[in-house]
Write a protein that holds these residues in place. Structure first.
Motif, short mmCIF file in Angstrom:
data_model
loop_
_atom_site.label_atom_id
_atom_site.label_comp_id
_atom_site.label_asym_id
_atom_site.label_seq_id
_atom_site.Cartn_x
_atom_site.Cartn_y
_atom_site.Cartn_z
N UNK A 172 -9.48 11.49 15.82
CA UNK A 172 -9.11 11.46 17.23
C UNK A 172 -7.67 11.01 17.42
N UNK A 173 -7.26 9.98 16.70
CA UNK A 173 -5.90 9.46 16.88
C UNK A 173 -4.85 10.45 16.38
N UNK A 174 -5.24 11.34 15.48
CA UNK A 174 -4.30 12.35 14.96
C UNK A 174 -4.40 13.67 15.73
N UNK A 175 -5.20 13.70 16.81
CA UNK A 175 -5.29 14.89 17.64
C UNK A 175 -6.33 15.90 17.22
N UNK A 186 -5.45 3.01 10.31
CA UNK A 186 -4.65 1.78 10.26
C UNK A 186 -3.16 2.04 10.43
N UNK A 187 -2.78 3.32 10.50
CA UNK A 187 -1.38 3.71 10.64
C UNK A 187 -0.52 3.09 9.53
N UNK A 188 -0.90 3.40 8.30
CA UNK A 188 -0.20 2.87 7.14
C UNK A 188 1.08 3.62 6.82
N UNK A 189 1.30 4.74 7.46
CA UNK A 189 2.47 5.57 7.17
C UNK A 189 3.54 5.39 8.23
N UNK A 190 4.71 5.93 7.93
CA UNK A 190 5.78 5.96 8.92
C UNK A 190 5.33 6.89 10.04
N UNK A 191 5.71 6.58 11.29
CA UNK A 191 5.28 7.44 12.40
C UNK A 191 5.60 8.92 12.20
N UNK A 239 0.85 -1.20 0.00
CA UNK A 239 0.00 0.00 0.00
C UNK A 239 0.89 1.25 0.00
N UNK A 240 1.89 1.22 0.85
CA UNK A 240 2.79 2.37 0.98
C UNK A 240 3.49 2.67 -0.35
N UNK A 241 3.93 1.63 -1.04
CA UNK A 241 4.66 1.83 -2.30
C UNK A 241 3.77 2.17 -3.48
N UNK A 261 -8.72 8.67 6.00
CA UNK A 261 -9.15 8.10 7.28
C UNK A 261 -8.61 6.69 7.45
N UNK A 262 -8.68 5.88 6.40
CA UNK A 262 -8.14 4.53 6.48
C UNK A 262 -6.64 4.55 6.75
#
Length: 173
Positions: A122-125, A81-86, A55-57, A76-77
């Motif tokens: 919410x998870x992103x503040x 799902x935290x698909x990216x680097x932190x 997905x990332x690539x 949102x997905x």
């Protein structure tokens, strides 16, 4: 993304299917770990990681800020799902907020997006934006249903279909 507000804003089937395949493998890995099946847990975790990297690539913009079409469900997905680097959570979150601004911070999702939109915010503040969208009395949304006399959840955000459906019932973060 079933029953969206605007069909043109729906992410690709390739993207949503890949995201849910990743999620399923992640859940299977946690279940296997809980059951003490370490080999199975490792296999599912490796599959989840491989899917996430795919997905990332393949489904992320070159500047790493946008997933698939960059609209509400896609972003949102990615965040949920935290698909990216932190390190990229903030920039993906900013892209998400810009996607929300395109609709005046009104819902523009189907059932997949609705499930993940509030969690992602919410998870992103962005609890304040999540609350604003949830309580916005105009346009597609939960408060609009109440304004129109609803005492139940509807099948979609347009008038005329089933008025007793649970499919939009998961908006808790």
């Amino acid at each position: 993304d079933w029953c969206p507000v605007e069909r043109s804003h729906v992410p690709s089937l390739r993207y949503t299917s890949s995201c849910y395949y990743y999620l399923t493998q992640s859940i299977a890995a946690r279940i296997a770990e809980t059951l003490g099946r370490k080999d199975d847990a490792a296999k599912f975790a490796a599959g989840a990681e491989k899917t996430k990297q795919g997905i990332f690539r393949r489904l992320r913009s070159r500047d790493q800020t946008r997933y698939d079409n960059g609209r509400q469900t896609a972003q949102a997905l990615a965040l949920s799902l935290r698909l990216m680097k932190p390190i990229d959570v903030d920039v993906v979150g900013d892209t998400f907020v810009r996607a929300l601004a395109l609709t005046g911070r009104r819902l523009d999702v189907g059932i997949i997006g609705a499930k993940h939109l509030f969690r992602a915010l919410s998870s992103a503040g962005y609890d304040d934006i999540a609350f604003e969208i949830l309580t916005k009395p105009t346009g597609a949304g939960y408060a609009d249903w109440i304004r129109n006399g609803s005492t139940t959840l509807w099948e979609d955000f347009h008038v005329g279909t089933s008025r007793n459906h649970i499919m939009y019932g998961d908006f808790s973060g």
